[in-house]
Design a protein around this motif. Sequence first.
Motif, PDB file in Angstrom:
ATOM      1  N   TYR A 144      51.474 117.037  -8.105  1.00 11.58           N
ATOM      2  CA  TYR A 144      51.867 118.152  -8.969  1.00 11.58           C
ATOM      3  C   TYR A 144      52.899 117.723 -10.012  1.00 11.58           C
ATOM      4  CZ  TYR A 144      49.444 120.582  -5.286  1.00 11.58           C
ATOM      5  OH  TYR A 144      48.497 120.977  -4.380  1.00 11.58           O
ATOM      6  N   GLN A 145      52.578 116.651 -10.701  1.00 10.13           N
ATOM      7  CA  GLN A 145      53.477 116.144 -11.732  1.00 10.13           C
ATOM      8  C   GLN A 145      53.581 117.126 -12.897  1.00 10.13           C
ATOM      9  OE1 GLN A 145      55.339 113.117 -11.714  1.00 10.13           O
ATOM     10  NE2 GLN A 145      54.852 113.411  -9.553  1.00 10.13           N
ATOM     11  N   ILE A 146      54.668 117.040 -13.621  1.00 11.35           N
ATOM     12  CA  ILE A 146      54.923 117.931 -14.751  1.00 11.35           C
ATOM     13  C   ILE A 146      54.082 117.536 -15.957  1.00 11.35           C
ATOM     14  CG2 ILE A 146      56.659 118.661 -16.423  1.00 11.35           C
ATOM     15  CD1 ILE A 146      58.721 118.333 -14.160  1.00 11.35           C
ATOM     16  N   TYR A 147      53.945 116.247 -16.190  1.00  9.13           N
ATOM     17  CA  TYR A 147      53.327 115.801 -17.432  1.00  9.13           C
ATOM     18  C   TYR A 147      51.810 115.790 -17.336  1.00  9.13           C
ATOM     19  CZ  TYR A 147      58.114 114.779 -18.349  1.00  9.13           C
ATOM     20  OH  TYR A 147      59.455 114.921 -18.515  1.00  9.13           O
ATOM     21  N   ASN A 148      51.171 116.074 -18.478  1.00  9.77           N
ATOM     22  CA  ASN A 148      49.709 116.083 -18.540  1.00  9.77           C
ATOM     23  C   ASN A 148      49.152 114.749 -18.083  1.00  9.77           C
ATOM     24  OD1 ASN A 148      49.445 118.688 -19.467  1.00  9.77           O
ATOM     25  ND2 ASN A 148      49.439 118.092 -21.600  1.00  9.77           N
ATOM     26  N   GLY A 149      47.987 114.784 -17.566  1.00  8.46           N
ATOM     27  CA  GLY A 149      47.339 113.576 -17.096  1.00  8.46           C
ATOM     28  C   GLY A 149      46.217 113.924 -16.153  1.00  8.46           C
ATOM     29  N   SER A 150      46.026 113.075 -15.188  1.00  6.47           N
ATOM     30  CA  SER A 150      44.879 113.224 -14.296  1.00  6.47           C
ATOM     31  C   SER A 150      45.109 114.249 -13.187  1.00  6.47           C
ATOM     32  CB  SER A 150      44.553 111.869 -13.675  1.00  6.47           C
ATOM     33  OG  SER A 150      45.665 111.411 -12.923  1.00  6.47           O
ATOM     34  N   ASN A 151      46.245 114.930 -13.173  1.00  2.00           N
ATOM     35  CA  ASN A 151      46.513 115.836 -12.052  1.00  2.00           C
ATOM     36  C   ASN A 151      46.244 117.307 -12.369  1.00  2.00           C
ATOM     37  OD1 ASN A 151      48.641 116.258 -13.753  1.00  2.00           O
ATOM     38  ND2 ASN A 151      50.215 116.149 -12.172  1.00  2.00           N
ATOM     39  N   ALA A 152      45.523 117.606 -13.445  1.00  2.00           N
ATOM     40  CA  ALA A 152      45.211 119.007 -13.771  1.00  2.00           C
ATOM     41  C   ALA A 152      44.426 119.661 -12.639  1.00  2.00           C
ATOM     42  CB  ALA A 152      44.441 119.090 -15.080  1.00  2.00           C
ATOM     43  N   ASP A 153      43.507 118.938 -12.033  1.00  2.16           N
ATOM     44  CA  ASP A 153      42.728 119.488 -10.913  1.00  2.16           C
ATOM     45  C   ASP A 153      43.637 119.814  -9.732  1.00  2.16           C
ATOM     46  OD1 ASP A 153      40.400 119.256 -12.348  1.00  2.16           O
ATOM     47  OD2 ASP A 153      39.767 117.389 -11.377  1.00  2.16           O
ATOM     48  N   GLU A 154      44.651 118.999  -9.545  1.00  2.00           N
ATOM     49  CA  GLU A 154      45.588 119.234  -8.451  1.00  2.00           C
ATOM     50  C   GLU A 154      46.305 120.575  -8.650  1.00  2.00           C
ATOM     51  OE1 GLU A 154      48.028 116.040  -5.992  1.00  2.00           O
ATOM     52  OE2 GLU A 154      48.781 116.285  -8.030  1.00  2.00           O
ATOM     53  N   TRP A 155      46.759 120.834  -9.868  1.00  2.00           N
ATOM     54  CA  TRP A 155      47.412 122.108 -10.157  1.00  2.00           C
ATOM     55  C   TRP A 155      46.439 123.270  -9.988  1.00  2.00           C
ATOM     56  CZ3 TRP A 155      52.311 123.612 -10.637  1.00  2.00           C
ATOM     57  CH2 TRP A 155      53.277 122.626 -10.790  1.00  2.00           C
ATOM     58  N   GLU A 156      45.198 123.113 -10.437  1.00  2.00           N
ATOM     59  CA  GLU A 156      44.207 124.185 -10.308  1.00  2.00           C
ATOM     60  C   GLU A 156      43.873 124.461  -8.837  1.00  2.00           C
ATOM     61  OE1 GLU A 156      42.896 126.321 -12.448  1.00  2.00           O
ATOM     62  OE2 GLU A 156      44.071 125.478 -14.089  1.00  2.00           O
ATOM     63  N   SER A 157      44.062 123.463  -7.980  1.00  2.00           N
ATOM     64  CA  SER A 157      43.698 123.617  -6.571  1.00  2.00           C
ATOM     65  C   SER A 157      44.582 124.614  -5.828  1.00  2.00           C
ATOM     66  CB  SER A 157      43.744 122.259  -5.855  1.00  2.00           C
ATOM     67  OG  SER A 157      45.099 121.866  -5.620  1.00  2.00           O
ATOM     68  N   VAL A 158      45.691 125.050  -6.425  1.00  2.00           N
ATOM     69  CA  VAL A 158      46.560 126.015  -5.744  1.00  2.00           C
ATOM     70  C   VAL A 158      45.980 127.424  -5.781  1.00  2.00           C
ATOM     71  CG1 VAL A 158      48.633 124.637  -6.201  1.00  2.00           C
ATOM     72  CG2 VAL A 158      48.054 126.536  -7.732  1.00  2.00           C
ATOM     73  N   PHE A 159      44.932 127.628  -6.591  1.00  2.00           N
ATOM     74  CA  PHE A 159      44.339 128.950  -6.727  1.00  2.00           C
ATOM     75  C   PHE A 159      43.061 129.068  -5.902  1.00  2.00           C
ATOM     76  CE2 PHE A 159      46.728 128.327 -10.630  1.00  2.00           C
ATOM     77  CZ  PHE A 159      47.484 129.486 -10.659  1.00  2.00           C
ATOM     78  N   PRO A 160      42.883 130.203  -5.220  1.00  2.00           N
ATOM     79  CA  PRO A 160      41.625 130.448  -4.520  1.00  2.00           C
ATOM     80  C   PRO A 160      40.567 130.891  -5.531  1.00  2.00           C
ATOM     81  CG  PRO A 160      43.045 132.339  -4.284  1.00  2.00           C
ATOM     82  CD  PRO A 160      43.833 131.293  -5.048  1.00  2.00           C
ATOM     83  N   PRO A 161      39.317 131.008  -5.113  1.00  2.00           N
ATOM     84  CA  PRO A 161      38.285 131.541  -6.012  1.00  2.00           C
ATOM     85  C   PRO A 161      38.737 132.894  -6.577  1.00  2.00           C
ATOM     86  CG  PRO A 161      37.281 130.737  -3.995  1.00  2.00           C
ATOM     87  CD  PRO A 161      38.781 130.677  -3.792  1.00  2.00           C
ATOM     88  N   GLY A 162      38.500 133.096  -7.851  1.00  2.00           N
ATOM     89  CA  GLY A 162      38.906 134.344  -8.491  1.00  2.00           C
ATOM     90  C   GLY A 162      40.317 134.309  -9.035  1.00  2.00           C
ATOM     91  N   GLY A 163      40.996 133.190  -8.882  1.00  2.57           N
ATOM     92  CA  GLY A 163      42.315 133.018  -9.474  1.00  2.57           C
ATOM     93  C   GLY A 163      43.457 133.722  -8.780  1.00  2.57           C
ATOM     94  N   GLY A 164      43.208 134.326  -7.631  1.00  3.09           N
ATOM     95  CA  GLY A 164      44.280 134.995  -6.903  1.00  3.09           C
ATOM     96  C   GLY A 164      44.342 136.494  -7.145  1.00  3.09           C
ATOM     97  N   PHE A 165      43.250 137.045  -7.652  1.00  2.00           N
ATOM     98  CA  PHE A 165      43.171 138.490  -7.852  1.00  2.00           C
ATOM     99  C   PHE A 165      42.334 139.098  -6.736  1.00  2.00           C
ATOM    100  CE2 PHE A 165      43.894 136.745 -12.045  1.00  2.00           C
ATOM    101  CZ  PHE A 165      44.919 137.554 -12.515  1.00  2.00           C
ATOM    102  N   VAL A 166      42.672 140.329  -6.355  1.00  2.00           N
ATOM    103  CA  VAL A 166      41.884 141.056  -5.361  1.00  2.00           C
ATOM    104  C   VAL A 166      41.474 142.392  -5.972  1.00  2.00           C
ATOM    105  CG1 VAL A 166      42.907 139.950  -3.340  1.00  2.00           C
ATOM    106  CG2 VAL A 166      43.943 142.037  -4.251  1.00  2.00           C
ATOM    107  N   HIS A 167      40.389 142.950  -5.453  1.00  2.00           N
ATOM    108  CA  HIS A 167      39.834 144.212  -5.945  1.00  2.00           C
ATOM    109  C   HIS A 167      39.749 145.158  -4.755  1.00  2.00           C
ATOM    110  CE1 HIS A 167      38.842 141.887  -9.504  1.00  2.00           C
ATOM    111  NE2 HIS A 167      38.466 140.951  -8.646  1.00  2.00           N
TER     112      HIS A 167
END
Length: 136
Positions: A9-32
Amino acid sequence: MTSEETVHYQIYNGSNADEWESVFPPGGGFVHLGDPQQTFGVALFHQFHCLMLIRTAMNDGVITRHLHHCFTYLRQSILCDADATLEPVVMNAGRQEVYLGVPRACRDWSAVYKSVAQNHAQHRAELARNGSHEFA
């Protein structure tokens, strides 16, 4: 959990964008919920969203009104759920730094992730049954 420095979870752009996205469940964390289906955001994922927005602003140098919202939101979240753990200060290269190796009691968020993912799947199935093309 004991806080410690990490290469993840580094601050600077690079190859870890997927790592940051992995903190979200399907739907981005919204419930209905309810009838009609009202959309709610889970605070945990709103907080992660704000961290990611701050990270992006640091990399791109773009300050937005949304960024200001995130600083306000995170400040208020910290005040509302403040952690009063005492953290020892250590000397590092002649500077005082807070020691990260202090154990903390953390919550198990796996049930939240599972519930949000299940809600998202049910909402998508309901939209499909109704033939809706609304944001899912």
